[in-house]
Design an enzyme around this catalytic site. Structure first.
Site, PDB file in Angstrom:
ATOM      1  N   ASN A  10       6.418 -18.147 -21.305  1.00  0.00           N
ATOM      2  CA  ASN A  10       5.954 -19.168 -21.180  1.00  0.00           C
ATOM      3  C   ASN A  10       6.639 -19.678 -19.877  1.00  0.00           C
ATOM      4  O   ASN A  10       7.773 -19.979 -19.491  1.00  0.00           O
ATOM      5  CB  ASN A  10       6.295 -20.180 -22.076  1.00  0.00           C
ATOM      6  CG  ASN A  10       6.022 -21.488 -21.823  1.00  0.00           C
ATOM      7  OD1 ASN A  10       5.177 -21.965 -20.907  1.00  0.00           O
ATOM      8  ND2 ASN A  10       6.548 -22.568 -22.383  1.00  0.00           N
ATOM      9  N   TRP A  11       5.526 -19.418 -18.813  1.00  0.00           N
ATOM     10  CA  TRP A  11       6.190 -19.867 -17.481  1.00  0.00           C
ATOM     11  C   TRP A  11       6.125 -21.183 -17.096  1.00  0.00           C
ATOM     12  O   TRP A  11       6.890 -21.713 -15.958  1.00  0.00           O
ATOM     13  CB  TRP A  11       5.268 -18.970 -16.291  1.00  0.00           C
ATOM     14  CG  TRP A  11       5.294 -17.726 -16.217  1.00  0.00           C
ATOM     15  CD1 TRP A  11       6.211 -16.742 -16.999  1.00  0.00           C
ATOM     16  CD2 TRP A  11       4.708 -16.759 -15.400  1.00  0.00           C
ATOM     17  NE1 TRP A  11       6.216 -15.565 -16.399  1.00  0.00           N
ATOM     18  CE2 TRP A  11       5.037 -15.414 -15.731  1.00  0.00           C
ATOM     19  CE3 TRP A  11       3.676 -16.745 -14.359  1.00  0.00           C
ATOM     20  CZ2 TRP A  11       4.738 -14.322 -14.731  1.00  0.00           C
ATOM     21  CZ3 TRP A  11       3.252 -15.673 -13.756  1.00  0.00           C
ATOM     22  CH2 TRP A  11       3.667 -14.582 -13.883  1.00  0.00           C
ATOM     23  N   LYS A  12       5.748 -22.065 -17.852  1.00  0.00           N
ATOM     24  CA  LYS A  12       5.560 -23.489 -17.563  1.00  0.00           C
ATOM     25  C   LYS A  12       5.364 -23.790 -16.176  1.00  0.00           C
ATOM     26  O   LYS A  12       4.297 -22.840 -15.802  1.00  0.00           O
ATOM     27  CB  LYS A  12       7.076 -24.203 -17.882  1.00  0.00           C
ATOM     28  CG  LYS A  12       7.646 -23.654 -19.084  1.00  0.00           C
ATOM     29  CD  LYS A  12       8.957 -24.242 -19.466  1.00  0.00           C
ATOM     30  CE  LYS A  12       9.555 -23.944 -20.859  1.00  0.00           C
ATOM     31  NZ  LYS A  12      10.694 -24.779 -21.386  1.00  0.00           N
ATOM     32  N   HIS A  99       3.760 -27.391 -27.376  1.00  0.00           N
ATOM     33  CA  HIS A  99       5.313 -27.181 -27.194  1.00  0.00           C
ATOM     34  C   HIS A  99       5.768 -28.504 -27.161  1.00  0.00           C
ATOM     35  O   HIS A  99       5.129 -29.592 -27.089  1.00  0.00           O
ATOM     36  CB  HIS A  99       5.131 -26.571 -25.608  1.00  0.00           C
ATOM     37  CG  HIS A  99       6.215 -26.065 -25.320  1.00  0.00           C
ATOM     38  ND1 HIS A  99       7.206 -27.162 -24.476  1.00  0.00           N
ATOM     39  CD2 HIS A  99       6.790 -25.080 -25.062  1.00  0.00           C
ATOM     40  CE1 HIS A  99       8.198 -26.398 -24.423  1.00  0.00           C
ATOM     41  NE2 HIS A  99       8.053 -25.130 -24.437  1.00  0.00           N
ATOM     42  N   GLU A 101       7.380 -29.946 -24.930  1.00  0.00           N
ATOM     43  CA  GLU A 101       7.204 -30.456 -23.907  1.00  0.00           C
ATOM     44  C   GLU A 101       5.956 -31.475 -23.711  1.00  0.00           C
ATOM     45  O   GLU A 101       5.801 -32.433 -23.168  1.00  0.00           O
ATOM     46  CB  GLU A 101       7.384 -29.846 -22.409  1.00  0.00           C
ATOM     47  CG  GLU A 101       8.849 -29.369 -22.299  1.00  0.00           C
ATOM     48  CD  GLU A 101       9.159 -27.844 -21.678  1.00  0.00           C
ATOM     49  OE1 GLU A 101       8.223 -27.482 -20.959  1.00  0.00           O
ATOM     50  OE2 GLU A 101      10.251 -27.495 -21.791  1.00  0.00           O
ATOM     51  N   GLU A 171      11.001 -23.481 -31.989  1.00  0.00           N
ATOM     52  CA  GLU A 171      11.670 -23.793 -30.866  1.00  0.00           C
ATOM     53  C   GLU A 171      12.607 -25.187 -31.117  1.00  0.00           C
ATOM     54  O   GLU A 171      12.028 -26.256 -30.923  1.00  0.00           O
ATOM     55  CB  GLU A 171      10.803 -23.905 -29.574  1.00  0.00           C
ATOM     56  CG  GLU A 171       9.958 -22.693 -29.300  1.00  0.00           C
ATOM     57  CD  GLU A 171       9.628 -22.614 -27.696  1.00  0.00           C
ATOM     58  OE1 GLU A 171       9.740 -21.571 -27.104  1.00  0.00           O
ATOM     59  OE2 GLU A 171       9.029 -23.804 -27.425  1.00  0.00           O
ATOM     60  N   GLY A 177      15.808 -24.324 -22.648  1.00  0.00           N
ATOM     61  CA  GLY A 177      16.248 -24.852 -21.181  1.00  0.00           C
ATOM     62  C   GLY A 177      17.736 -25.279 -21.197  1.00  0.00           C
ATOM     63  O   GLY A 177      18.292 -25.556 -20.126  1.00  0.00           O
ATOM     64  N   SER A 216      16.262 -20.795 -25.067  1.00  0.00           N
ATOM     65  CA  SER A 216      17.167 -19.900 -24.202  1.00  0.00           C
ATOM     66  C   SER A 216      17.484 -18.385 -24.532  1.00  0.00           C
ATOM     67  O   SER A 216      18.612 -18.064 -24.585  1.00  0.00           O
ATOM     68  CB  SER A 216      18.706 -20.720 -24.177  1.00  0.00           C
ATOM     69  OG  SER A 216      18.397 -22.038 -23.647  1.00  0.00           O
ATOM     70  N   GLY A 237      11.153 -18.944 -21.953  1.00  0.00           N
ATOM     71  CA  GLY A 237      10.861 -19.744 -20.863  1.00  0.00           C
ATOM     72  C   GLY A 237      11.370 -18.999 -19.537  1.00  0.00           C
ATOM     73  O   GLY A 237      11.173 -18.243 -19.070  1.00  0.00           O
ATOM     74  N   GLY A 238      12.729 -19.683 -19.239  1.00  0.00           N
ATOM     75  CA  GLY A 238      13.507 -19.340 -18.072  1.00  0.00           C
ATOM     76  C   GLY A 238      13.541 -17.863 -17.795  1.00  0.00           C
ATOM     77  O   GLY A 238      13.436 -17.457 -16.565  1.00  0.00           O
TER      78      GLY A 238
HETATM   79  P1  PGA Z   1      13.599 -21.546 -22.432  1.00  0.00           P
HETATM   80  O1  PGA Z   1      12.064 -22.023 -22.647  1.00  0.00           O
HETATM   81  O2  PGA Z   1      13.507 -20.113 -22.870  1.00  0.00           O
HETATM   82  O3  PGA Z   1      13.851 -21.743 -21.029  1.00  0.00           O
HETATM   83  O4  PGA Z   1      14.751 -22.289 -23.385  1.00  0.00           O
HETATM   84  C1  PGA Z   1      11.408 -21.681 -23.900  1.00  0.00           C
HETATM   85  C2  PGA Z   1      10.046 -22.442 -24.182  1.00  0.00           C
HETATM   86  O5  PGA Z   1      10.171 -23.627 -23.780  1.00  0.00           O
HETATM   87  O6  PGA Z   1       9.152 -21.971 -24.586  1.00  0.00           O
END
Ligand code: PGA
Length: 256
Positions: A10-12, A99, A101, A171, A177, A216, A237-238
């Site tokens: 997930n590159w956001k 998600h 967010e 999640e 994050g 994470s 994500g990250g």
């Molecule tokens: P993260 O994000 O790996 O940076 O914690 C995961 C996500 O929000 O899908």
């Protein structure tokens, strides 16, 4: 039946053409076991570019394109929205829905999320439905209740039978994050709860649904997390923005 193991990036709102080129080049010739699937989810403007780059790099059929969001509407006067049909046009096959967010920053309710899951399934795409509790909810021991209600909202709208085509990503909001990956034990216990919740409604369906862990997740933690009985991959994500690290994570997904 063995569930597939899915590693989704997930590159956001990050990355662009340069990252697409690096990623597709890095995965040229990358071999995974039969039941391992890799999904890359860049932002909307880059979806078509990813499809073109994947063709040029001759990526194999285990590497798929995903979107990070979608509209529940088919078409019409919805300025700024993107439909499932548009996603299909650019070879998307997975869509992240709900998600945290989207839930917290864009006020997406469980009903809106359920409608999106429904549209994604009707279009023949695979939704990656995200669920998870906040830190305060975990501390208050409300985790199971929150997860159950997030799942129930979708079950109410699509029905349990349709879950055979849904991927669930657990999640925990406190792990996204923050660098605070859930321990394999905590993640497994929570996944076990999710599986049991579905089993109580339909055990056949419950056995088929891949449950991904996200929050994470990185190259140091992926192997042990993926080895847990009820963890069938990850949503990253990250660490998915770093080509070398993401490749390492993908190679810890052993599958069968
Ligand atoms: P993260 O994000 O790996 O940076 O914690 C995961 C996500 O929000 O899908």
């Amino acid at each position: 039946m063995k569930r597939p193991l899915i590693v989704a990036a997930n590159w956001k709102m990050n990355g662009g053409l340069a990252l697409i080129e690096q990623m597709t080049n890095a995965f040229n010739g990358f071999v995974v076991n039969d039941n391992v699937e890799i999904v890359i989810c860049p932002s909307f403007p880059y979806l078509a570019a990813f499809t073109a780059a994947a063709k040029t790099a001759n990526l194999n059929e285990h590497i798929h394109l995903g979107a990070q969001n979608v509209s529940a509407q088919e078409n019409g006067a919805f300025t700024g929205e993107v439909s499932t049909g548009m996603l299909k046009d650019v070879s998307v096959s997975y869509v992240i829905v709900g998600h945290s967010e989207r839930r917290s920053l864009y006020s997406e309710t469980s009903v809106v999320i359920a409608e999106k899951v429904k549209s994604v399934l009707e279009a023949g795409l695979t939704p990656i439905l995200c669920i998870g509790e906040s830190e305060a909810q975990r501390v208050a021991e409300q985790t199971n209740e929150i997860l159950a209600s997030q799942l129930q909202a979708v079950i109410d709208i699509i029905g349990i039978e349709k879950f055979v085509d849904v991927v669930i990503a657990y999640e925990p909001v406190w792990a996204i994050g923050t660098g605070k990956t859930a321990s394999p034990n905590v993640a497994q216990k929570t996944h076990q709860f999710i599986r049991q919740f579905l089993t109580n409604i339909d055990s056949d369906v419950a056995n088929k649904v891949p449950l991904l862990y996200g929050g994470s997740l990185n190259a140091t933690t992926s192997e042990e997390l993926f080895a847990q009985t009820d963890i069938d991959g990850g949503l990253i994500g990250g660490a998915s923005l770093k080509v070398d690290e993401f490749k390492v994570i993908c190679s810890t997904a052993k599958g069968i």
